[in-house]
Enzyme design. Structure first.
Site, PDB file in Angstrom:
ATOM      1  N   GLU A  75      23.528  46.747 -46.480  1.00  0.00           N
ATOM      2  CA  GLU A  75      24.881  47.096 -45.969  1.00  0.00           C
ATOM      3  C   GLU A  75      25.440  46.482 -44.474  1.00  0.00           C
ATOM      4  O   GLU A  75      26.461  46.286 -44.460  1.00  0.00           O
ATOM      5  CB  GLU A  75      24.825  48.797 -45.975  1.00  0.00           C
ATOM      6  CG  GLU A  75      26.183  49.214 -45.243  1.00  0.00           C
ATOM      7  CD  GLU A  75      27.252  49.181 -46.100  1.00  0.00           C
ATOM      8  OE1 GLU A  75      28.472  49.300 -45.591  1.00  0.00           O
ATOM      9  OE2 GLU A  75      27.234  48.719 -47.350  1.00  0.00           O
ATOM     10  N   ASP A  76      24.423  46.710 -43.619  1.00  0.00           N
ATOM     11  CA  ASP A  76      24.924  46.378 -42.044  1.00  0.00           C
ATOM     12  C   ASP A  76      24.679  44.795 -41.719  1.00  0.00           C
ATOM     13  O   ASP A  76      24.674  44.619 -40.611  1.00  0.00           O
ATOM     14  CB  ASP A  76      24.568  47.402 -41.484  1.00  0.00           C
ATOM     15  CG  ASP A  76      25.136  48.656 -41.715  1.00  0.00           C
ATOM     16  OD1 ASP A  76      26.275  48.944 -42.106  1.00  0.00           O
ATOM     17  OD2 ASP A  76      24.392  49.825 -41.760  1.00  0.00           O
TER      18      ASP A  76
END
Length: 745
Positions: free
Chosen positions: A76-77
């Protein structure tokens, strides 16, 4: 921030053969990927997945789950990809990390439909691998611990989401410690004033009762020594949210709470649990109704303990929980306590460990997922799932001894649906402990329930407000929708039969199958129900089946048609009359003419979706039906002025007739206008006359009041026209009444 070797050591304490290589690789990979990213607090972002991993080590989870926790934000990051994680850590761990990435995007406090859909995705992901839940809950717990650093505008939303869904979900999966901490942290942000007030009072009470708690603990320890029971006794204090909720729901003050403090007794074996109970109950008096044995009948989340309350040392009420060390671990960690270290499965270096699905908590999860496939709309699913998660339980039995666990407050109807949906749908009565009881009877622990069934039963819609389980509520809604659909479908058949007959055609359901696409419906029943609801005109169906058909008469207003074409209000009360065609039709069997005409109307209890016009209609009146789109047929007296509004809509007129069932008599609505002398007691005189004639006042309203008289409208319920006329006649003879007349629109 915890160092690499410290994390490995944490796992080694409970799993000496830990796969250090896997943990080291995950630690280094995640740290490198998160690089110089910062959290809202200013701490390195990598501190978050590291703290999530630390929380999971407290639950003694395997290194595969710990590694997933370290990696859970990488896709996700960071620049990490699923393919890269698959290659380095195996496809199973890659799938878990990707699943958590998807869940991170869920907003569970959005609009209801979106919230329900996101909860559905969460539960499905959990059902596939419980490690998704464990990491997700640990992730939420650390986020709640650091919520003060989040912008104030987001705090309340996150706290409400935690209180509404994550905390009860943790509780349902047996993770009580996790649930209590999540609730307390959420409570602090949702209602800070109440949180600080309750916490302050608890601190004061704890300080004041310290010596008493020590005395009780010492007395219990001495007692167990006398009976040679190896036991550890620990006092515990209720959490602020638990205290506040009890005060709110039961309207109690702090002084009225008797269970702010309790004691846990941890023993070695199940036998020791019952020996400890024997020692306690033979030494001190038990408080009646405060004993529960969750060892012989565990809760649905696998919780096992003996609960009892006694009048103990210094005449204090003492709440006790007796359990083994294994039970205590399950009570704290729930499904996480069911970890099973299995052989290698798609994970490198023998790291293929998982969590057992052989638990009651998982069984609840599977049942919840089943609701998803039963056609509930998202909002209903969300409501029912929340109902299931928030309720405590009672345990009841079928006559054959099958144990049925239900939420507290459940009724015999809930019990019937818990046995089987068909049992609930056909339920007409119940015996509780051998006695016939109302269906609304609230069940208690240990009740034996026998359901009385009837094939003719259809669950009333009103049951939905009488049940507390999601399963019962969903089933009742489905049955109600099915019954309404059946009514509209039956009405649709009759409307189409008459429309086809007027066109000189014979109706058959088979005619509809080839033209479903033209009518934009999925199946024949959908067409029939749509016609019955007034959404699809019968002429549209006729033209779809017979494209060459044209209804010339449709353009002629009913009141202007030539005599012999349409006579909407003729003396016979027949709605449609066509030159040269009888209103009867040939029987397929014998060739004789049979009555084909009006729809039979029995009242609102009949098998058609029927309601009456505001002025009412009673057997003996000549009547006509008007199709109301979406709500069935409205019945009007033939003389009602309200019918003029439908003169230019002939397709909505339905020929109807009375078909009163003498075996099941039903009152019908009628409206009268009464002018009474404005004197004390006149209203009582009118009510007395109506009651003496076996009629019923449904509503009464004052229309006009003058010094000498009062005009009122009364909606009555009477058996038939003869009955209504008798009531009107006797009202006219009463000295308090100046005038009475029936209102027809």
């Amino acid at each position: 921030m915890m160092r690499q070797y410290e994390l490995v050591e944490r796992v080694q304490r409970y799993k000496p053969d830990v796969n250090e290589a896997l943990l080291n690789k995950a630690y280094v990979y995640a740290m490198q990927k998160h690089g110089h990213q910062k959290r809202a607090s200013g701490d390195p972002y990598f501190s978050h997945p590291l703290e999530v991993a630390a929380i999971l080590t407290e639950m003694h989870l395997d290194e595969a789950t710990i590694a997933v926790a370290l990696l859970h934000d990488t896709i996700e990051d960071t620049s990490a990809t699923r393919a890269e994680i698959d290659e380095l850590f195996g496809p199973e761990m890659g799938g878990l990390v990707e699943g958590l990435t998807k869940l991170k995007k869920l907003d569970l406090v959005s609009r209801k439909a979106e919230q329900a859909e996101n909860l559905r995705k969460l539960l499905i992901a959990i059902s596939e691998d419980v490690r998704v839940l464990l990491v997700k809950l640990a992730d939420r717990l650390h986020n709640m611990r650091t919520l003060d650093h989040v912008p104030e505008s987001k705090r309340l939303r996150i706290a409400e989401e935690t209180m509404e869904l994550y905390a009860p979900l943790a509780g349902r999966m047996g993770m009580q410690d996790m649930r209590e901490e999540l609730e307390e942290l959420a409570f602090r942000h949702i209602n800070p004033e109440a949180y600080h007030a309750v916490t302050q009072r608890l601190t004061e009470i704890s300080a004041r009762n310290q010596s008493v708690l020590g005395e009780i603990e010492a007395s219990l320890s001495r007692l167990f020594e006398q009976y040679s029971i190896a036991a550890t006794v620990k006092s515990r204090r209720k959490k602020p949210w638990s205290v506040f909720r009890k005060m709110e729901t039961k309207a109690l003050s702090f002084e009225q709470l008797s269970d702010i403090f309790g004691f846990r007794v941890i023993v070695e074996t199940v036998e020791d649990c019952y020996r400890a109970l024997f020692a306690i109950h033979t030494t001190w008096s038990m408080v009646p109704g405060r004993f529960k044995d969750y060892i012989s009948t565990p809760k649905q989340n696998d919780y096992r303990s003996i609960h009892t309350t006694i009048v103990g040392p210094s005449s204090q009420r003492v709440e006790l929980q007796i359990r083994t060390d294994e039970m205590h671990r399950v009570a704290e960690y729930g499904v996480a306590a069911h970890s099973i270290y299995k052989d290698s499965v798609n994970l490198p270096n023998g790291a293929g460990h998982g969590v057992s699905k052989d638990s009651n908590a998982y069984a609840w999860l599977r049942r919840t997922i089943e609701l998803l496939s039963e056609g509930d709309n998202p909002e209903e699913f969300l409501e029912n799932t929340k109902l299931e998660m928030f309720q405590d339980q009672v345990f009841c039995f079928t006559p054959k001894g099958r144990l049925i666990a239900l939420p507290r407050g459940a009724t015999t109807i809930d019990f019937a649906y818990a046995v089987h949906t068909d049992v609930g749908d056909s339920c007409v009565g119940a015996k509780v402990n051998g006695r016939i009881m109302p269906l609304m009877t609230e069940l208690k622990n240990g009740d034996e329930v026998e359901i009385i069934r009837s094939k003719a039963q259809v669950p009333p819609a009103a049951w939905e407000s009488m049940v507390v389980t999601g399963k019962a509520r969903s089933a009742i809604r489905r049955a109600t929708r099915a019954a309404i659909r059946k009514q509209y479908s039956g009405l649709g058949v009759r409307i189409l039969e008459r429309a086809f007959e007027r066109a000189g055609k014979e109706f058959s359901k088979n005619l509809l199958k080839p033209v479903l696409h033209r009518l934009a419906q999925r199946d024949v029943e959908d067409v029939l129900a749509s016609v019955g609801r007034g959404e699809t005109p019968s002429q549209d169906v006729l033209k779809a089946v017979f494209p060459e058909f044209s209804e010339e008469r449709a353009s002629v207003p009913p009141r202007q048609r030539e005599e012999g074409w349409f006579n909407l209000r003729n003396a016979a009360g027949m709605l449609f009359q066509i030159p040269g065609r009888s209103s009867s039709r040939r029987s397929k069997k014998g060739g004789k003419a049979e009555e084909g005409g009006p729809l039979p109307i029995r009242g609102i209890q009949g098998d058609l979706p029927v309601k009456f016009a505001p002025e009412g209609a009673v057997p003996g009146d000549r009547i006509v039906g008007i199709v109301q789109p979406g709500s069935g047929i409205t019945i009007y007296p033939i003389q009602s002025p309200s019918l003029t509004a439908f003169d230019d809509q002939p397709e909505r007129w339905i020929d109807v007739r009375w078909d009163v069932d003498e075996a099941n008599r039903e009152r019908f609505p009628a409206r009268i206008s009464v002018t009474a002398i404005n004197a004390p007691g006149s209203l009582a005189d009118i009510a007395q006359v109506i009651a003496a004639n076996d009629a019923n006042i449904h509503t009464l309203s004052m229309v006009r009041t003058a010094p000498d008289f009062t005009e009122m409208l009364i909606d009555l319920e009477v058996w038939n026209l003869k009955h209504l006329n008798r009531v009107i006649s006797q009202l006219k003879d009463n000295s308090s009444v100046g005038d009475v007349r029936r209102v027809n629109g």
